[in-house]
Design an enzyme around this catalytic site. Structure first.
Site, PDB file in Angstrom:
ATOM      1  N   ASP A 172     -28.335 -40.483  -3.443  1.00 31.60           N
ATOM      2  CA  ASP A 172     -27.461 -41.522  -2.883  1.00 31.60           C
ATOM      3  C   ASP A 172     -26.065 -41.017  -2.537  1.00 31.60           C
ATOM      4  O   ASP A 172     -25.079 -41.762  -2.619  1.00 31.60           O
ATOM      5  CB  ASP A 172     -27.353 -42.732  -3.846  1.00 31.60           C
ATOM      6  CG  ASP A 172     -28.718 -43.315  -4.157  1.00 31.60           C
ATOM      7  OD1 ASP A 172     -29.601 -43.265  -3.283  1.00 31.60           O
ATOM      8  OD2 ASP A 172     -28.899 -43.814  -5.286  1.00 31.60           O
ATOM      9  N   GLU A 173     -25.977 -39.763  -2.154  1.00 32.09           N
ATOM     10  CA  GLU A 173     -24.678 -39.179  -1.829  1.00 32.09           C
ATOM     11  C   GLU A 173     -24.194 -39.619  -0.448  1.00 32.09           C
ATOM     12  O   GLU A 173     -23.029 -39.410  -0.087  1.00 32.09           O
ATOM     13  CB  GLU A 173     -24.747 -37.641  -1.859  1.00 32.09           C
ATOM     14  CG  GLU A 173     -25.103 -37.024  -3.205  1.00 32.09           C
ATOM     15  CD  GLU A 173     -26.604 -36.881  -3.409  1.00 32.09           C
ATOM     16  OE1 GLU A 173     -27.374 -37.446  -2.592  1.00 32.09           O
ATOM     17  OE2 GLU A 173     -27.006 -36.218  -4.390  1.00 32.09           O
ATOM     18  N   ASN A 217     -39.321 -43.255  -2.486  1.00 29.61           N
ATOM     19  CA  ASN A 217     -38.292 -43.415  -3.524  1.00 29.61           C
ATOM     20  C   ASN A 217     -36.905 -43.287  -2.901  1.00 29.61           C
ATOM     21  O   ASN A 217     -35.927 -43.840  -3.384  1.00 29.61           O
ATOM     22  CB  ASN A 217     -38.480 -42.389  -4.657  1.00 29.61           C
ATOM     23  CG  ASN A 217     -38.672 -40.954  -4.173  1.00 29.61           C
ATOM     24  OD1 ASN A 217     -38.838 -40.698  -2.978  1.00 29.61           O
ATOM     25  ND2 ASN A 217     -38.665 -40.005  -5.096  1.00 29.61           N
ATOM     26  N   ALA A 218     -36.828 -42.541  -1.806  1.00 25.40           N
ATOM     27  CA  ALA A 218     -35.553 -42.361  -1.115  1.00 25.40           C
ATOM     28  C   ALA A 218     -35.166 -43.652  -0.400  1.00 25.40           C
ATOM     29  O   ALA A 218     -36.024 -44.407   0.045  1.00 25.40           O
ATOM     30  CB  ALA A 218     -35.686 -41.241  -0.084  1.00 25.40           C
ATOM     31  N   HIS A 248     -32.270 -44.161   2.516  1.00 20.77           N
ATOM     32  CA  HIS A 248     -31.188 -43.546   3.279  1.00 20.77           C
ATOM     33  C   HIS A 248     -30.617 -44.583   4.248  1.00 20.77           C
ATOM     34  O   HIS A 248     -31.304 -45.051   5.150  1.00 20.77           O
ATOM     35  CB  HIS A 248     -31.709 -42.310   4.047  1.00 20.77           C
ATOM     36  CG  HIS A 248     -32.138 -41.207   3.124  1.00 20.77           C
ATOM     37  ND1 HIS A 248     -32.629 -40.004   3.555  1.00 20.77           N
ATOM     38  CD2 HIS A 248     -32.132 -41.132   1.768  1.00 20.77           C
ATOM     39  CE1 HIS A 248     -32.917 -39.242   2.513  1.00 20.77           C
ATOM     40  NE2 HIS A 248     -32.629 -39.904   1.413  1.00 20.77           N
TER      41      HIS A 248
HETATM   42  P1  GDP Z   1     -28.498 -41.519   0.603  1.00 23.94           P
HETATM   43  O1  GDP Z   1     -29.680 -41.881  -0.226  1.00 23.94           O
HETATM   44  O2  GDP Z   1     -27.905 -40.208   0.189  1.00 23.94           O
HETATM   45  O3  GDP Z   1     -28.776 -41.577   2.065  1.00 23.94           O
HETATM   46  O4  GDP Z   1     -27.375 -42.631   0.300  1.00 23.94           O
HETATM   47  P2  GDP Z   1     -27.618 -44.207   0.230  1.00 23.94           P
HETATM   48  O5  GDP Z   1     -27.813 -44.717   1.598  1.00 23.94           O
HETATM   49  O6  GDP Z   1     -28.631 -44.553  -0.789  1.00 23.94           O
HETATM   50  O7  GDP Z   1     -26.239 -44.682  -0.372  1.00 23.94           O
HETATM   51  C1  GDP Z   1     -25.036 -44.411   0.246  1.00 23.94           C
HETATM   52  C2  GDP Z   1     -24.308 -45.756   0.494  1.00 23.94           C
HETATM   53  O8  GDP Z   1     -22.958 -45.500   0.801  1.00 23.94           O
HETATM   54  C3  GDP Z   1     -24.856 -46.511   1.691  1.00 23.94           C
HETATM   55  O9  GDP Z   1     -24.688 -47.879   1.460  1.00 23.94           O
HETATM   56  C4  GDP Z   1     -23.956 -46.058   2.845  1.00 23.94           C
HETATM   57  O10 GDP Z   1     -23.869 -47.027   3.893  1.00 23.94           O
HETATM   58  C5  GDP Z   1     -22.643 -45.918   2.134  1.00 23.94           C
HETATM   59  N1  GDP Z   1     -21.741 -44.877   2.652  1.00 23.94           N
HETATM   60  C6  GDP Z   1     -22.052 -43.651   3.161  1.00 23.94           C
HETATM   61  N2  GDP Z   1     -20.927 -42.943   3.397  1.00 23.94           N
HETATM   62  C7  GDP Z   1     -19.901 -43.750   3.048  1.00 23.94           C
HETATM   63  C8  GDP Z   1     -18.476 -43.585   3.024  1.00 23.94           C
HETATM   64  O11 GDP Z   1     -17.933 -42.543   3.369  1.00 23.94           O
HETATM   65  N3  GDP Z   1     -17.753 -44.639   2.562  1.00 23.94           N
HETATM   66  C9  GDP Z   1     -18.304 -45.805   2.139  1.00 23.94           C
HETATM   67  N4  GDP Z   1     -17.511 -46.766   1.692  1.00 23.94           N
HETATM   68  N5  GDP Z   1     -19.645 -45.990   2.140  1.00 23.94           N
HETATM   69  C10 GDP Z   1     -20.413 -44.970   2.573  1.00 23.94           C
HETATM   70  P1  IMO Z   2     -32.215 -40.836  -2.188  1.00 26.05           P
HETATM   71  O1  IMO Z   2     -32.973 -39.957  -1.242  1.00 26.05           O
HETATM   72  C1  IMO Z   2     -31.245 -41.896  -6.299  1.00 26.05           C
HETATM   73  C2  IMO Z   2     -34.418 -41.415  -9.268  1.00 26.05           C
HETATM   74  C3  IMO Z   2     -34.971 -42.682  -9.901  1.00 26.05           C
HETATM   75  C4  IMO Z   2     -35.364 -42.145 -11.260  1.00 26.05           C
HETATM   76  C5  IMO Z   2     -35.886 -40.743 -10.959  1.00 26.05           C
HETATM   77  C6  IMO Z   2     -37.389 -40.643 -10.802  1.00 26.05           C
HETATM   78  O2  IMO Z   2     -31.986 -42.213  -1.680  1.00 26.05           O
HETATM   79  O3  IMO Z   2     -30.980 -40.163  -2.669  1.00 26.05           O
HETATM   80  P2  IMO Z   2     -39.091 -41.420  -8.916  1.00 26.05           P
HETATM   81  O4  IMO Z   2     -39.341 -42.780  -8.323  1.00 26.05           O
HETATM   82  O5  IMO Z   2     -38.673 -40.400  -7.930  1.00 26.05           O
HETATM   83  O6  IMO Z   2     -40.230 -40.963  -9.781  1.00 26.05           O
HETATM   84  O7  IMO Z   2     -37.861 -41.659  -9.915  1.00 26.05           O
HETATM   85  O8  IMO Z   2     -35.265 -40.373  -9.719  1.00 26.05           O
HETATM   86  N1  IMO Z   2     -34.452 -41.392  -7.785  1.00 26.05           N
HETATM   87  C7  IMO Z   2     -33.375 -41.547  -7.010  1.00 26.05           C
HETATM   88  N2  IMO Z   2     -32.103 -41.828  -7.330  1.00 26.05           N
HETATM   89  N3  IMO Z   2     -31.581 -41.679  -5.013  1.00 26.05           N
HETATM   90  C8  IMO Z   2     -32.864 -41.384  -4.679  1.00 26.05           C
HETATM   91  O9  IMO Z   2     -33.225 -41.041  -3.433  1.00 26.05           O
HETATM   92  C9  IMO Z   2     -33.830 -41.354  -5.695  1.00 26.05           C
HETATM   93  N4  IMO Z   2     -35.172 -41.106  -5.713  1.00 26.05           N
HETATM   94  C10 IMO Z   2     -35.524 -41.128  -7.001  1.00 26.05           C
HETATM   95  O10 IMO Z   2     -33.993 -43.679  -9.967  1.00 26.05           O
HETATM   96  O11 IMO Z   2     -34.220 -42.018 -12.067  1.00 26.05           O
HETATM   97 MG    MG Z   3     -30.384 -43.457  -1.369  1.00 27.74          MG
END
Ligand code: GDP
Ligand code: IMO
Ligand code: MG
Length: 424
Positions: A14-15, A39-40, A42
């Site tokens: 979730d970066e 699980n991801a 994005h």
């Molecule tokens: P991913 O799994 O690495 O793609 O990240 P996620 O989508 O799960 O979570 C990132 C969250 O932060 C999402 O809601 C994005 O819309 C949001 N986001 C991404 N970059 C930024 C940023 O620079 N600032 C803010 N406030 N939100 C961001």
């Molecule tokens: P993205 O791509 C954050 C975590 C789960 C759990 C562990 C194992 O969006 O960054 P799993 O379902 O893979 O067997 O769960 O990994 N997890 C994540 N946490 N972002 C993800 O994906 C994740 N995918 C799995 O919360 O702790």
């Molecule tokens: Mg994510």
């Protein structure tokens, strides 16, 4: 950006990989996802609409780009159908530009059932999986009894594989009235899905090599983050795949010479969902403030994310195991208005201060973080697009991150939209 770039998460997922890949995709020709499954989650923002992708590469909204899903991904066909529907309702077509490896293993409905049952059995010590069937699907892959994409086009083989599943998964499947245990129904559903995916099936390894030879630019998209890597993360609180650069090579069937650069995505603070050690976790007002300001709720499960300060020690590990060239710093804006910002620079364990993660990552339960305190900034960074416009202390923070990790900076993200980005 270099021509062929691997994008990986450097923390616990979730970066902001979705946002960054979507943004970098503008200049790429091909986007290829290499591991993980549904699980991801994005997140990308298109024309002010939020789209959460689980399996389809985050460059898909650029309609002139070609997208691949590699053999390293575990594919939930019902999940991908939902994503295709969501894209369609946004007017985005994937016809003739979304391709899937014939060697990708499938997440079958019974994998999700087993994930749920096993998580319950673990009780309080649960991993906190996303319940998307990831562990059970990768387990079958490694046990050499998984169903692959290619099996959809060999009905007799598929039938045989399902019969074998009945034998080995009796404990879960026999006598269950859950539809996900109904192998006859699963067989019928899979056979119905087969023609829909037929035009997408390809040999990803060969296709990517051809694109490479033709001088195309390829963006390799990872899921999760380094600290969730099955080998190098906080095992057993990890996911079941290699979330690090090796996963890109094996998950797509490419060699290292097809890579020019590795970009590690680093959130300006740290989050984690599910169980497991988290040295810089804040269970106080600052943690709540990060969660609310950063909207830190799971994109896949909606669970509140655990929040904490930046952890340079674990980031050094992530940069080393990935050979990160540059970091993309995300969510800097979430730190706007903090008077002081802490950064973990060492781990105290048994009276010693460590500057590297311990060999046994389960020691992370016992370490105490050593913090350095940096001054915050009072002017907002949200939405800024030029480095020189950042408040001085925000510049210092960003440079501090890069210097501590001995890497360059590819970009700084100051908001969720594509345009909220400082490209360096
Ligand atoms: P991913 O799994 O690495 O793609 O990240 P996620 O989508 O799960 O979570 C990132 C969250 O932060 C999402 O809601 C994005 O819309 C949001 N986001 C991404 N970059 C930024 C940023 O620079 N600032 C803010 N406030 N939100 C961001
Ligand atoms: P993205 O791509 C954050 C975590 C789960 C759990 C562990 C194992 O969006 O960054 P799993 O379902 O893979 O067997 O769960 O990994 N997890 C994540 N946490 N972002 C993800 O994906 C994740 N995918 C799995 O919360 O702790
Ligand atoms: Mg994510």
């Amino acid at each position: 950006m270099s021509k062929n770039t691997i994008v990986v998460g450097c923390q616990w997922g979730d970066e902001g990989k979705g946002k960054v890949v979507d943004m970098l995709a503008e200049k790429a020709d091909v986007i290829a996802r290499f591991q993980g499954g549904a699980n991801a989650g994005h997140t990308i923002i298109t024309k002010d609409k939020k789209l959460i992708l689980h399996l389809i590469p985050s460059g898909v909204t650029h309609e002139d780009k070609i997208c691949y899903i590699g053999n390293g991904v575990v594919l939930d066909l019902f999940g991908i159908m939902e994503e295709l529907e969501a894209l369609k309702s946004e007017g985005i077509s994937t016809k003739d530009r979304l391709f899937i490896s014939s060697a990708a293993n499938l997440v079958m409905p019974y994998h999700k059932l087993i994930d749920e049952i096993e998580e319950k059995k673990r009780g309080g010590d649960g991993i906190g999986t996303t319940l998307r069937g990831i562990g059970p699907a990768y387990r079958d892959k490694i046990s050499r009894c998984g169903v692959r994409m290619a099996d959809l086009y060999a009905p007799e083989r598929l039938k045989k594989k399902l019969e074998y599943q009945k034998k080995i998964k009796g404990e879960y499947l026999t006598g269950s009235d859950d539809d996900r245990a109904n192998l006859e129904k699963i067989y019928d559903d899979m056979i119905k899905l087969a023609p829909i995916f037929k035009p997408c099936i390809t040999n990803v390894s060969i296709d990517l090599e051809n694109h490479h030879k033709a001088g195309k630019s390829i963006l390799y998209e990872g899921a999760q983050g380094a600290m969730l890597d099955i080998d190098l993360g906080t095992y057993p609180f990890a996911t079941s795949s290699n979330t690090t650069v090796g996963g890109a090579l094996t998950g797509l069937g490419i060699g290292p010479k097809m890579i020019d650069e590795v970009v590690g995505i680093v959130k300006a603070y740290t989050t984690r969902v599910g169980g497991g050690p988290f040295p810089t976790e804040l269970v106080d007002d600052s943690g709540n403030r990060l969660r609310e300001a950063g909207c830190e709720y799971g994109a896949t499960t909606g669970r509140p994310r655990r929040c904490g300060w930046l952890d340079i020690v674990s980031l050094k590990h992530a940069c080393r195991i990935n050979g990160v060239d540059k970091i993309a710093i995300t969510k800097l804006d979430v730190l706007d208005g903090f008077d002081k910002i802490k950064v973990c620079t060492g781990y105290k364990l048994n009276g010693e201060t460590l500057s590297e993660v311990p060999l046994d990552l389960s020691d992370l339960w016992d370490i105490k973080p050593v913090y350095e305190e940096l001054d915050g900034w009072d002017k907002p960074t949200a939405g800024l697009t030029k480095f020189e416009d950042l408040p001085e202390n925000a510049k210092k923070y960003v440079n501090y991150m890069a210097d501590s990790l001995n890497v360059g900076i590819a970009l700084v993200s100051t908001g969720p939209k594509r345009s909220d980005t400082i490209v360096l």
